[in-house]
Design a protein around this motif. Structure first.
Motif, PDB file in Angstrom:
ATOM      1  N   PHE A 131     -73.868 -26.776  20.525  1.00  0.00           N
ATOM      2  CA  PHE A 131     -74.446 -26.955  21.855  1.00  0.00           C
ATOM      3  C   PHE A 131     -74.875 -28.417  22.000  1.00  0.00           C
ATOM      4  N   PRO A 132     -74.160 -29.212  22.797  1.00  0.00           N
ATOM      5  CA  PRO A 132     -74.504 -30.630  22.920  1.00  0.00           C
ATOM      6  C   PRO A 132     -75.779 -30.894  23.711  1.00  0.00           C
ATOM      7  N   TYR A 133     -76.172 -29.949  24.573  1.00  0.00           N
ATOM      8  CA  TYR A 133     -77.280 -30.207  25.505  1.00  0.00           C
ATOM      9  C   TYR A 133     -78.421 -29.245  25.217  1.00  0.00           C
ATOM     10  N   ARG A 158    -100.278 -25.030  10.859  1.00  0.00           N
ATOM     11  CA  ARG A 158     -99.694 -25.910  11.866  1.00  0.00           C
ATOM     12  C   ARG A 158     -98.619 -25.166  12.655  1.00  0.00           C
ATOM     13  N   ILE A 159     -98.720 -25.257  13.988  1.00  0.00           N
ATOM     14  CA  ILE A 159     -97.759 -24.593  14.881  1.00  0.00           C
ATOM     15  C   ILE A 159     -97.183 -25.607  15.861  1.00  0.00           C
ATOM     16  N   VAL A 160     -95.850 -25.675  15.933  1.00  0.00           N
ATOM     17  CA  VAL A 160     -95.157 -26.340  17.036  1.00  0.00           C
ATOM     18  C   VAL A 160     -94.016 -25.397  17.412  1.00  0.00           C
ATOM     19  N   SER A 161     -94.131 -24.779  18.573  1.00  0.00           N
ATOM     20  CA  SER A 161     -93.215 -23.698  18.945  1.00  0.00           C
ATOM     21  C   SER A 161     -93.040 -23.695  20.449  1.00  0.00           C
ATOM     22  N   GLY A 162     -92.044 -22.947  20.946  1.00  0.00           N
ATOM     23  CA  GLY A 162     -91.867 -22.882  22.388  1.00  0.00           C
ATOM     24  C   GLY A 162     -90.607 -22.188  22.833  1.00  0.00           C
ATOM     25  N   GLN A 163     -90.051 -22.704  23.917  1.00  0.00           N
ATOM     26  CA  GLN A 163     -88.860 -22.144  24.555  1.00  0.00           C
ATOM     27  C   GLN A 163     -87.793 -23.233  24.640  1.00  0.00           C
ATOM     28  N   SER A 164     -86.551 -22.847  24.387  1.00  0.00           N
ATOM     29  CA  SER A 164     -85.443 -23.806  24.409  1.00  0.00           C
ATOM     30  C   SER A 164     -84.267 -23.242  25.185  1.00  0.00           C
ATOM     31  N   LEU A 165     -83.562 -24.139  25.863  1.00  0.00           N
ATOM     32  CA  LEU A 165     -82.283 -23.800  26.464  1.00  0.00           C
ATOM     33  C   LEU A 165     -81.225 -24.669  25.809  1.00  0.00           C
ATOM     34  N   LEU A 166     -80.217 -24.039  25.217  1.00  0.00           N
ATOM     35  CA  LEU A 166     -79.090 -24.712  24.579  1.00  0.00           C
ATOM     36  C   LEU A 166     -77.856 -24.471  25.436  1.00  0.00           C
ATOM     37  N   SER A 167     -77.077 -25.515  25.686  1.00  0.00           N
ATOM     38  CA  SER A 167     -75.972 -25.385  26.629  1.00  0.00           C
ATOM     39  C   SER A 167     -74.772 -26.228  26.217  1.00  0.00           C
ATOM     40  N   LYS A 168     -73.588 -25.717  26.511  1.00  0.00           N
ATOM     41  CA  LYS A 168     -72.364 -26.501  26.360  1.00  0.00           C
ATOM     42  C   LYS A 168     -72.033 -27.255  27.639  1.00  0.00           C
ATOM     43  N   TYR A 169     -72.726 -26.933  28.706  1.00  0.00           N
ATOM     44  CA  TYR A 169     -72.611 -27.661  29.969  1.00  0.00           C
ATOM     45  C   TYR A 169     -73.808 -28.588  30.109  1.00  0.00           C
ATOM     46  N   PRO A 170     -73.652 -29.725  30.766  1.00  0.00           N
ATOM     47  CA  PRO A 170     -74.774 -30.668  30.893  1.00  0.00           C
ATOM     48  C   PRO A 170     -75.986 -30.050  31.569  1.00  0.00           C
ATOM     49  N   PHE A 205     -72.260 -26.798  36.425  1.00  0.00           N
ATOM     50  CA  PHE A 205     -71.210 -25.820  36.139  1.00  0.00           C
ATOM     51  C   PHE A 205     -70.226 -25.768  37.299  1.00  0.00           C
ATOM     52  N   GLN A 206     -68.963 -26.094  36.994  1.00  0.00           N
ATOM     53  CA  GLN A 206     -67.887 -25.999  37.981  1.00  0.00           C
ATOM     54  C   GLN A 206     -68.214 -26.741  39.274  1.00  0.00           C
ATOM     55  N   GLY A 207     -68.769 -27.934  39.131  1.00  0.00           N
ATOM     56  CA  GLY A 207     -69.064 -28.760  40.289  1.00  0.00           C
ATOM     57  C   GLY A 207     -70.268 -28.304  41.083  1.00  0.00           C
ATOM     58  N   GLN A 208     -71.017 -27.338  40.560  1.00  0.00           N
ATOM     59  CA  GLN A 208     -72.211 -26.861  41.246  1.00  0.00           C
ATOM     60  C   GLN A 208     -73.419 -26.954  40.325  1.00  0.00           C
ATOM     61  N   GLU A 209     -74.592 -26.745  40.914  1.00  0.00           N
ATOM     62  CA  GLU A 209     -75.822 -26.648  40.135  1.00  0.00           C
ATOM     63  C   GLU A 209     -76.116 -25.174  39.870  1.00  0.00           C
ATOM     64  N   LEU A 210     -76.203 -24.825  38.616  1.00  0.00           N
ATOM     65  CA  LEU A 210     -76.605 -23.496  38.194  1.00  0.00           C
ATOM     66  C   LEU A 210     -78.046 -23.577  37.715  1.00  0.00           C
ATOM     67  N   ILE A 211     -78.913 -22.754  38.266  1.00  0.00           N
ATOM     68  CA  ILE A 211     -80.312 -22.741  37.874  1.00  0.00           C
ATOM     69  C   ILE A 211     -80.520 -21.639  36.841  1.00  0.00           C
ATOM     70  N   VAL A 212     -81.112 -22.020  35.710  1.00  0.00           N
ATOM     71  CA  VAL A 212     -81.456 -21.059  34.660  1.00  0.00           C
ATOM     72  C   VAL A 212     -82.959 -21.145  34.429  1.00  0.00           C
ATOM     73  N   ILE A 213     -83.640 -20.015  34.597  1.00  0.00           N
ATOM     74  CA  ILE A 213     -85.096 -19.957  34.457  1.00  0.00           C
ATOM     75  C   ILE A 213     -85.425 -19.104  33.235  1.00  0.00           C
ATOM     76  N   ASN A 214     -86.003 -19.735  32.232  1.00  0.00           N
ATOM     77  CA  ASN A 214     -86.314 -19.106  30.949  1.00  0.00           C
ATOM     78  C   ASN A 214     -87.814 -18.837  30.891  1.00  0.00           C
ATOM     79  N   VAL A 215     -88.214 -17.560  30.721  1.00  0.00           N
ATOM     80  CA  VAL A 215     -89.636 -17.203  30.775  1.00  0.00           C
ATOM     81  C   VAL A 215     -90.058 -16.404  29.556  1.00  0.00           C
TER      82      VAL A 215
END
Length: 331
Positions: A131-133, A158-170, A205-215
């Motif tokens: 996943f480059p992005y 010690r804690i450093v934690s959270g939420q991540s989005l990994l993508s092959k698209y920018p 994605f495919q010339g459009q903006e795709l919104i991804v909301i991670n909760v």
């Protein structure tokens, strides 16, 4: 007698100062605030990415509460051996490759915590899955977390934690909304507790903006979780009115609960759920013997669902099972 009283008072005061000093040190962050929200591209050599696949009109997406790779020991008063984390990392890496994912949203992923032997799990899984992005939203950054409460030898440290989005698209942009605190909890609880976030990413994605909301919504306080549900619905509707939008993550509520906080999402006319319909309720928690559905993927009418499922063959890498879906843009 008076001298004994004075010594006792002095000892109690010194102990109080020591406890306060430790308290003030413990809840301080390890990282500067600008490192809590990071957006990085080309973390993996682009020659490794199947560029032909990126021209496909279908994208495959997954949500996974990773439970910091601790399996069924998550939040239990034990300290698993490092071999458990190494084994689960290998299994998780293999899973990402087998499922041929384009986007994955993680919750409870560690970026260098004592409890998971200071692995940067995001970095390792991004490389393993090519996943480059990567978009990172840290929601728990403390020098010491006194949980599980007993015995002290199993405190998270010690804690450093959270939420991540990994993508092959920018990933073009991310915005992180912090959800409400637990109002009924004492101040010291909230000082050490994680933030609940809605991580909003704009993906090309495919010339459009795709919104991804991670909760990742509140787990233990039902009233706070209901507030979070209303906040997340408002965020979703802000974007879904204009863009193809996927809302996914750990909602910490099962449809078969009494007064379930997931109900507003399931009853909404402007979104649909993946792998959840009619009499077919596919559970995602716990991974050893699933009896509740806590993890979801929702989408709007600008997307067409091609397939969706709870991934039971993930096993007990986490105490949750992941949910996966394939979409294409609506005509």
């Amino acid at each position: 007698m008076k001298k004994t009283i004075r010594y006792t008072i002095f000892a109690c005061f010194a102990l109080f100062l020591l406890v306060m000093a430790f308290y003030l040190w413990a809840f301080q962050a390890n990282l500067p605030s600008e490192q809590h929200v990071l957006l990085r591209g080309n973390r993996v050599s682009v020659v490794q990415v199947d560029t032909a696949a990126l021209n496909d009109s279908v994208f495959r997406i997954m949500t996974y509460n990773l439970g910091y790779l601790s399996g069924l020991t998550n939040n239990q008063p034990v300290q698993p051996a490092k071999t458990l984390f190494d084994t689960h990392l290998k299994k998780a890496s293999d899973l990402l490759q087998q499922k041929n994912l384009d986007i994955i949203a993680f919750q409870e992923i560690d970026y260098g915590s004592d409890r998971s032997y200071n692995m940067d799990q995001e970095e390792l899984l991004a490389k393993a899955g090519t996943f480059p992005y990567v978009a990172r939203a840290v929601n728990w950054d403390k020098r010491y977390v006194p949980f599980p409460y007993w015995p002290p030898t199993v405190h998270f440290g010690r804690i450093v934690s959270g939420q991540s989005l990994l993508s092959k698209y920018p990933i073009m942009d991310q915005k992180v909304d912090t959800l409400s605190k637990v109002q009924s909890a004492p101040f010291f609880y909230n000082h050490f507790y994680l933030e609940r976030l809605a991580q909003v990413c704009r993906v090309a994605f495919q010339g459009q903006e795709l919104i991804v909301i991670n909760v990742h919504l509140e787990a233990f306080d039902r009233d706070t979780r209901a507030i979070h549900s209303a906040q997340v619905l408002a965020i979703y509707r802000h974007y879904a009115a204009k863009y193809p939008t996927v809302l996914l993550g750990d909602f910490n509520s099962s449809p078969d609960e009494v007064d379930a906080t997931i109900a507003p999402f399931l009853e909404a006319a402007d979104m649909q759920a993946v792998a959840l319909g009619g009499d077919r309720l596919m559970y995602s928690y716990d991974s050893a013997d699933p009896s509740a559905r806590l993890d979801y993927i929702f989408y709007n009418d600008k997307l067409r669902l091609l397939a969706g499922e709870v991934i039971t063959d993930a096993g007990t890498i986490s105490d949750h099972l992941p949910v996966m879906a394939s979409f294409r843009l609506a005509d």
